[in-house]
Design a protein around this motif. Structure first.
Motif, short mmCIF file in Angstrom:
data_model
loop_
_atom_site.label_atom_id
_atom_site.label_comp_id
_atom_site.label_asym_id
_atom_site.label_seq_id
_atom_site.Cartn_x
_atom_site.Cartn_y
_atom_site.Cartn_z
N SER A 1 -79.82 3.86 -47.58
CA SER A 1 -79.34 5.11 -48.16
C SER A 1 -77.92 4.87 -48.67
O SER A 1 -77.10 4.28 -47.96
CB SER A 1 -79.32 6.23 -47.12
OG SER A 1 -80.62 6.54 -46.69
N LYS A 2 -77.64 5.33 -49.88
CA LYS A 2 -76.32 5.13 -50.49
C LYS A 2 -75.75 6.48 -50.90
O LYS A 2 -76.37 7.22 -51.68
CB LYS A 2 -76.41 4.21 -51.72
CG LYS A 2 -76.95 2.81 -51.41
CD LYS A 2 -76.01 2.03 -50.51
CE LYS A 2 -76.54 0.63 -50.22
NZ LYS A 2 -75.69 -0.11 -49.28
N ILE A 3 -74.59 6.80 -50.35
CA ILE A 3 -73.93 8.07 -50.66
C ILE A 3 -72.92 7.85 -51.78
O ILE A 3 -72.06 6.97 -51.69
CB ILE A 3 -73.22 8.63 -49.41
CG1 ILE A 3 -74.26 8.97 -48.32
CG2 ILE A 3 -72.40 9.87 -49.76
CD1 ILE A 3 -73.66 9.33 -46.99
N ILE A 4 -73.04 8.64 -52.84
CA ILE A 4 -72.11 8.56 -53.97
C ILE A 4 -71.45 9.93 -54.12
O ILE A 4 -72.12 10.93 -54.36
CB ILE A 4 -72.84 8.16 -55.26
CG1 ILE A 4 -73.45 6.76 -55.11
CG2 ILE A 4 -71.87 8.20 -56.46
CD1 ILE A 4 -74.26 6.30 -56.29
N SER A 5 -70.14 9.95 -53.96
CA SER A 5 -69.38 11.20 -54.10
C SER A 5 -68.78 11.28 -55.49
O SER A 5 -68.16 10.33 -55.97
CB SER A 5 -68.26 11.26 -53.06
OG SER A 5 -68.80 11.38 -51.76
N VAL A 6 -68.99 12.42 -56.14
CA VAL A 6 -68.42 12.67 -57.47
C VAL A 6 -67.25 13.63 -57.27
O VAL A 6 -67.44 14.78 -56.89
CB VAL A 6 -69.47 13.26 -58.43
CG1 VAL A 6 -68.88 13.45 -59.83
CG2 VAL A 6 -70.70 12.36 -58.50
N VAL A 7 -66.03 13.12 -57.49
CA VAL A 7 -64.83 13.92 -57.22
C VAL A 7 -64.01 14.06 -58.50
O VAL A 7 -64.20 13.34 -59.47
CB VAL A 7 -63.98 13.29 -56.10
CG1 VAL A 7 -64.79 13.08 -54.84
CG2 VAL A 7 -63.36 11.97 -56.54
N GLY A 8 -63.06 14.97 -58.45
CA GLY A 8 -62.19 15.20 -59.60
C GLY A 8 -61.64 16.60 -59.55
O GLY A 8 -62.12 17.46 -58.81
N ALA A 9 -60.62 16.84 -60.34
CA ALA A 9 -59.98 18.16 -60.36
C ALA A 9 -60.88 19.19 -61.01
O ALA A 9 -61.87 18.87 -61.67
CB ALA A 9 -58.65 18.07 -61.11
N SER A 10 -60.53 20.44 -60.83
CA SER A 10 -61.26 21.53 -61.47
C SER A 10 -61.28 21.34 -62.99
O SER A 10 -60.29 20.91 -63.57
CB SER A 10 -60.57 22.86 -61.11
OG SER A 10 -61.22 23.93 -61.74
N GLN A 11 -62.41 21.62 -63.61
CA GLN A 11 -62.62 21.56 -65.06
C GLN A 11 -62.75 20.13 -65.60
O GLN A 11 -62.72 19.92 -66.81
CB GLN A 11 -61.52 22.30 -65.82
CG GLN A 11 -61.42 23.77 -65.42
CD GLN A 11 -60.36 24.50 -66.21
OE1 GLN A 11 -60.45 24.57 -67.42
NE2 GLN A 11 -59.38 25.05 -65.52
N ALA A 12 -62.89 19.15 -64.69
CA ALA A 12 -63.07 17.78 -65.16
C ALA A 12 -64.47 17.53 -65.70
O ALA A 12 -64.71 16.50 -66.32
CB ALA A 12 -62.76 16.80 -64.04
N GLY A 13 -65.39 18.47 -65.46
CA GLY A 13 -66.74 18.33 -66.01
C GLY A 13 -67.73 17.66 -65.08
O GLY A 13 -68.66 17.00 -65.53
N LYS A 14 -67.55 17.86 -63.75
CA LYS A 14 -68.42 17.17 -62.79
C LYS A 14 -69.86 17.63 -62.88
O LYS A 14 -70.79 16.82 -62.86
CB LYS A 14 -67.88 17.36 -61.37
CG LYS A 14 -66.55 16.67 -61.14
CD LYS A 14 -66.06 16.79 -59.71
CE LYS A 14 -65.78 18.21 -59.31
NZ LYS A 14 -64.70 18.83 -60.10
N SER A 15 -70.10 18.94 -62.95
CA SER A 15 -71.48 19.44 -62.98
C SER A 15 -72.21 18.99 -64.24
O SER A 15 -73.38 18.61 -64.19
CB SER A 15 -71.48 20.97 -62.89
OG SER A 15 -70.94 21.40 -61.66
#
Length: 425
Positions: A134-148
């Motif tokens: 199992s590999k966990i990948i976290s997508v992080v960044g400031a608000s409005q960076a376009g993560k979703s």
């Protein structure tokens, strides 16, 4: 010996033009995607598929273990539900194993259940847990960076195009995840509507099954966490919900060009023709590093994290119109899509990585300096999730959606995890 030392030493021995992946081999421990504890496959427990009045073992009951986990992360508590069954109390003939992994039992009433639970938090485990890593990948960044938006287009591209190019396949971890992913993808690619921002209270992972066509390579359970931007700079929120970041096998750190003070005004002027939403108030990317440092990097050896981290400039289409060769050339490769086939092209990666590093050194040297100081292994990328700039959460219907290089950071992480060959053309 740490991951990076093993990784670098094993790869130094290989041909400088082609680096063969040396993936993990079983048996595999299970890593719970919710509480992140590790345990052997036979230690799973099961949720009974029925309840029996008058039998203390099989009556509906309040699951105190699951409620304790829900309380910790701020979820609502559950009432009485079907009981938990422990496999060790059953004869071997009542157990079903696939690839030596316990996946189903028949309880003492001879009724089957395959709802496997983590023994520590009683959350339901992915179907493939234990049959591969199992590999966990976290997508992080400031608000409005376009993560979703990035996550939606990344999964779209990986499932439909990229996986086939590297002789693999990726599907949703369950029908529930599939419905959620498909709904967001239909909004963007069919209805030209931007997905809603990730709500601050939402911290459920997205789970995908990734399998190479070569059966010698074990399947990977990919666990993606998309951290809401507002939560990244909220100390209480990170303490409650950010446990997955320090347990990550890879991090994708998204950086919006508008978060760079030196570029904000130039981009506003250059992109005025698109009538996009260029908000004046932006978090700085360096703020995110401060919170990551405070919550887990500072507690690691030499105050550096060994977790491979892809630093990704989002909305790269905005940079095309800067008209300033000092920052980035109009002919830059970051604006051109590239398809990695069969292996991860190291020449292509090094060109993009070098170009983005130079760009960041010019426009946000403080952020780049912090990345170089606190992160051991980094790769730098530039992507455009849509290939265009939306207006009022709507994508111009006359504009074709054309994601650019969105899969490259993920492929680099696969390469760092030693699951994808690297090569040079």
């Amino acid at each position: 010996m740490g991951f990076l030392k093993i990784f670098s030493e094993s790869r130094k021995k290989q041909n400088k033009y082609y680096i063969k992946a040396t993936y993990e081999k079983g048996p595999f421990m299970i890593k719970c995607p919710f509480c992140f504890k590790k345990f052997k496959t036979d230690q799973v427990v099961f949720r009974a598929s029925h309840s029996e009045k008058g039998d203390p073992e099989y009556e509906k009951t309040i699951d105190e273990v699951l409620n304790e986990y829900n309380k910790k992360i701020g979820k609502g508590l559950l009432g009485e539900i079907n009981p938990v069954v422990r496999a060790e109390s059953l004869p071997e003939s009542n157990k079903t194993r696939v690839d030596k992994v316990l996946i189903e039992i028949k309880d003492k009433y001879d009724i089957s259940t395959n709802e496997r639970l983590c023994p520590h938090c009683h959350n339901e485990l992915p179907i493939t847990s234990g049959r591969g890593p199992s590999k966990i990948i976290s997508v992080v960044g400031a608000s409005q960076a376009g993560k979703s938006v990035y996550m939606t287009t990344l999964l779209y591209v990986l499932e439909r195009y990229t996986s086939e190019r590297i002789d693999a396949s990726m599907i949703a971890g369950s029908s529930t995840y599939n419905d959620e992913i498909r709904e967001n993808q239909e909004r963007i690619f069919d209805r030209n509507i931007m997905p809603d921002p990730t709500p601050k209270q939402h911290m459920e992972p997205l789970i995908e099954n990734f399998k190479f066509k070569d059966d010698k390579i074990p399947p990977i359970t990919l666990i993606f966490y998309d951290v809401p931007g507002e939560g990244m700079t909220d100390k209480g929120y990170i303490e409650k919900h950010g446990e997955h970041i320090k347990n990550s096998d890879g991090i994708i750190f998204l950086v919006d060009p508008l978060q760079m003070r030196a570029l904000r005004k130039k981009i506003n002027i250059a992109n005025r023709e698109f009538k996009g939403d260029f908000t004046e108030k932006y978090q700085e990317s360096k703020d995110i590093i401060v919170y990551l440092f405070e919550n887990f990097i500072s507690k690691q050896s030499r105050e550096r994290t060994p977790i491979p981290t892809a630093v990704v400039i989002t909305k790269s289409d905005m940079l095309k119109n800067l008209n300033d060769e000092e920052y980035i050339s109009k002919n830059s490769n970051i604006f051109k899509n590239y398809n990695h086939r069969k292996f991860f092209n190291l020449n292509e990666f090094e060109n993009i990585d070098g170009e983005v590093r130079k760009f960041l050194a010019r426009v946000d040297s403080a952020f780049k300096g912090a990345m170089d100081t606190y992160f051991k292994t980094t790769g730098y990328f530039a992507v455009s999730s849509l290939g265009c700039n939306p207006h009022n959460l709507q994508i111009d219907s006359s504009t074709s959606i054309n994601p650019v290089r969105v899969d490259e950071p993920f492929l680099w992480l696969l390469y760092c995890m030693n699951y994808l060959d690297g090569g040079r053309e």
